[in-house]
Design a protein around this motif. Sequence first.
Motif, PDB file in Angstrom:
ATOM      1  N   GLY A   9       0.821  -1.205   0.000  1.00 22.65           N
ATOM      2  CA  GLY A   9       0.000   0.000   0.000  1.00 22.65           C
ATOM      3  C   GLY A   9       0.856   1.256   0.000  1.00 22.65           C
ATOM      4  N   GLY A  10       0.189   2.407  -0.132  1.00 22.12           N
ATOM      5  CA  GLY A  10       0.917   3.662  -0.113  1.00 22.12           C
ATOM      6  C   GLY A  10       0.087   4.818  -0.621  1.00 22.12           C
ATOM      7  N   LEU A  11       0.783   5.947  -0.825  1.00 21.67           N
ATOM      8  CA  LEU A  11       0.160   7.174  -1.312  1.00 21.67           C
ATOM      9  C   LEU A  11       0.640   7.436  -2.732  1.00 21.67           C
ATOM     10  N   VAL A  12      -0.294   7.561  -3.663  1.00 19.95           N
ATOM     11  CA  VAL A  12       0.054   7.840  -5.054  1.00 19.95           C
ATOM     12  C   VAL A  12      -0.854   8.929  -5.598  1.00 19.95           C
ATOM     13  N   HIS A  32     -10.432 -22.172  -1.589  1.00 21.73           N
ATOM     14  CA  HIS A  32     -11.288 -22.034  -2.765  1.00 21.73           C
ATOM     15  C   HIS A  32     -10.848 -20.861  -3.619  1.00 21.73           C
ATOM     16  N   ALA A  33     -10.548 -19.743  -2.955  1.00 18.04           N
ATOM     17  CA  ALA A  33     -10.193 -18.533  -3.696  1.00 18.04           C
ATOM     18  C   ALA A  33      -9.383 -17.614  -2.790  1.00 18.04           C
ATOM     19  N   MET A  34      -8.674 -16.707  -3.413  1.00 22.54           N
ATOM     20  CA  MET A  34      -7.845 -15.747  -2.680  1.00 22.54           C
ATOM     21  C   MET A  34      -8.012 -14.404  -3.380  1.00 22.54           C
ATOM     22  N   GLY A  35      -8.200 -13.348  -2.606  1.00 24.65           N
ATOM     23  CA  GLY A  35      -8.433 -12.068  -3.266  1.00 24.65           C
ATOM     24  C   GLY A  35      -8.448 -10.907  -2.313  1.00 24.65           C
ATOM     25  N   TRP A  36      -9.124  -9.830  -2.719  1.00 25.59           N
ATOM     26  CA  TRP A  36      -9.073  -8.570  -2.002  1.00 25.59           C
ATOM     27  C   TRP A  36     -10.455  -7.932  -1.839  1.00 25.59           C
ATOM     28  N   TYR A  37     -10.646  -7.317  -0.687  1.00 26.61           N
ATOM     29  CA  TYR A  37     -11.771  -6.452  -0.398  1.00 26.61           C
ATOM     30  C   TYR A  37     -11.194  -5.093  -0.031  1.00 26.61           C
ATOM     31  N   TYR A  94      -7.250  -1.855   2.026  1.00 28.34           N
ATOM     32  CA  TYR A  94      -7.423  -3.077   1.250  1.00 28.34           C
ATOM     33  C   TYR A  94      -7.090  -4.281   2.116  1.00 28.34           C
ATOM     34  N   TYR A  95      -8.017  -5.245   2.140  1.00 29.08           N
ATOM     35  CA  TYR A  95      -7.862  -6.432   2.964  1.00 29.08           C
ATOM     36  C   TYR A  95      -7.768  -7.671   2.086  1.00 29.08           C
ATOM     37  N   THR A 111      -4.097  -2.962   4.374  1.00 27.21           N
ATOM     38  CA  THR A 111      -3.040  -2.049   3.941  1.00 27.21           C
ATOM     39  C   THR A 111      -3.705  -0.829   3.296  1.00 27.21           C
ATOM     40  N   GLN A 112      -3.223   0.351   3.676  1.00 29.21           N
ATOM     41  CA  GLN A 112      -3.848   1.597   3.227  1.00 29.21           C
ATOM     42  C   GLN A 112      -3.393   1.953   1.816  1.00 29.21           C
TER      43      GLN A 112
END
Length: 117
Positions: A9-12, A32-37, A94-95, A111-112
């Motif tokens: 994560g970070g500032l952009v 089953h699956a891996m991903g992001w929220y 982001y999780y 992570t921000q």
Amino acid sequence: QVQVTESGGGLVHPGESLRLSCAFSGGPFTCHAMGWYREAPGKEREFVADVGWTNESAVYRDSVKGRFTLSRDSGVNTVYLQMDSLKPEDTAVYYCNIDGTIWGDLWGQGTQVTVSS
């Protein structure tokens, strides 16, 4: 000890890119699956993308299609979220989510990601 470790994560600025990583460690791995929220201030957590661990089929929310790309490395139990053409509305924590492990669903610590001019 089972761990879900996120990084990247970070500032952009708007239009720039970031790459998030999520790695599983500490035990036998199957899911089953891996991903992001993601969770923006004052909003509910929302699905971003995930990939099936066996069929490698990726699914994305509409607002990130064409900008975000999810990939996985099964050799190191890791997924990567490449985020291009970032917009201010992508700002959130982001999780990482791992669905269907022998320990149930697992979450990372978050992570921000901040997109601001």
